[in-house]
Design a protein around this motif. Structure first.
Motif, mmCIF file in Angstrom:
data_model
loop_
_atom_site.group_PDB
_atom_site.id
_atom_site.type_symbol
_atom_site.label_atom_id
_atom_site.label_comp_id
_atom_site.label_asym_id
_atom_site.label_seq_id
_atom_site.Cartn_x
_atom_site.Cartn_y
_atom_site.Cartn_z
ATOM 1 N N VAL A 71 -11.001 5.246 -1.863
ATOM 2 C CA VAL A 71 -9.850 4.696 -1.141
ATOM 3 C C VAL A 71 -9.085 3.833 -2.136
ATOM 4 O O VAL A 71 -9.626 2.850 -2.633
ATOM 5 N N SER A 72 -7.867 4.201 -2.446
ATOM 6 C CA SER A 72 -7.119 3.408 -3.425
ATOM 7 C C SER A 72 -6.071 2.536 -2.737
ATOM 8 O O SER A 72 -5.534 2.878 -1.686
ATOM 9 N N ALA A 73 -5.808 1.394 -3.367
ATOM 10 C CA ALA A 73 -4.820 0.452 -2.829
ATOM 11 C C ALA A 73 -3.441 1.106 -2.747
ATOM 12 O O ALA A 73 -2.716 0.929 -1.771
ATOM 13 N N GLN A 74 -3.090 1.909 -3.754
ATOM 14 C CA GLN A 74 -1.765 2.557 -3.757
ATOM 15 C C GLN A 74 -1.658 3.584 -2.630
ATOM 16 O O GLN A 74 -0.616 3.684 -1.975
ATOM 17 N N ASP A 75 -2.742 4.326 -2.379
ATOM 18 C CA ASP A 75 -2.755 5.256 -1.237
ATOM 19 C C ASP A 75 -2.456 4.506 0.059
ATOM 20 O O ASP A 75 -1.684 4.967 0.895
ATOM 21 N N MET A 76 -3.105 3.353 0.221
ATOM 22 C CA MET A 76 -2.915 2.574 1.446
ATOM 23 C C MET A 76 -1.479 2.084 1.570
ATOM 24 O O MET A 76 -0.909 2.109 2.656
ATOM 25 N N ARG A 77 -0.890 1.648 0.469
ATOM 26 C CA ARG A 77 0.519 1.216 0.507
ATOM 27 C C ARG A 77 1.402 2.372 0.984
ATOM 28 O O ARG A 77 2.250 2.194 1.860
#
Length: 220
Positions: A71-77
């Motif tokens: 789970v990446s922070a950029q994916d979540m953004r």
């Protein structure tokens, strides 16, 4: 039909294992092992894995098995950017629809469940009730295409939340936001329903991304 139902069963079981964290982000699994665990042959497991790959949850690699994507922070953004706009649109549409109190009973119940879970300090129960609130909000928005897109996005969020659920501060503000959105929908105030929900989702995104970055759950 038999083969299809096995694929469905495999897909459903693997998704649940991914979202519950049983198949952890970044972990590797052989198709044969997963098939044995699920008590079925490799073929439906492979079919299900390819569907999960299309949904961005795993990578299927020849001869090396299945890797659960981190789970990446950029994916979540990126996901929250879309989710926030679409759910806020659904909130506004729900307010415009002129629902009665009884039409909003499921939404109201999910908020009551969230309050009770928070009172009992049961974060898992809170997260389940929160999911129900968001699903019902989108359903009340009355746009089936919007609901389909949101469902895919929400799955990704659910997984990130499973990773961070016990690190976050107590979600009291979240419950207050849900009460306020409910009141705006009941009062048929579309602009307020939209704006409150929009601010709520932006804050949720910031909290989740900050946690992911702090604990370095980065995509590889």
């Amino acid at each position: 039909m038999g083969a299809m139902s096995n694929v469905d069963r495999a897909l459903s079981a693997l998704r649940e294992m991914i979202f519950s964290g049983q198949l952890a982000p970044g972990s590797d699994h052989l198709e044969t092992e997963l098939a044995a665990h699920l008590g079925m042959s490799r073929t439906p497991v492979r079919e299900a894995a390819l569907m999960l790959q299309a949904q961005g949850l795993v990578d299927v690699r020849p001869r090396r098995g299945i890797r659960v994507r981190p789970v990446s922070a950029q994916d979540m953004r990126d996901i929250y950017d879309i989710l926030t706009e679409l759910e806020s649109l659904a909130a506004a549409r729900a307010a415009d629809a002129g629902y009665s109190t009884s039409d909003l009973a499921t939404l109201d119940k999910s908020i009551a469940d969230m309050d009770a879970a928070l009172e009992a300090d049961d974060l898992r129960a809170w997260a389940q009730a929160d999911d129900r609130f968001h699903r019902e909000l989108v359903r009340l928005g009355g746009n089936a295409r919007l609901a389909m897109i949101v469902a895919v996005m929400r799955d990704q969020v659910r997984r990130a939340r499973a990773t961070t659920l016990f690190m976050r501060p107590k979600p009291s503000k979240s419950n207050t936001d849900h009460h306020t959105v409910y009141q705006a929908i009941a009062a048929q105030d579309a602009a307020r329903a939209h704006d409150i929900h929009h601010a709520h989702r932006r804050a949720a995104c910031k909290m989740l991304v900050d946690l992911l970055e702090k604990h370095q759950f980065h995509g590889l």
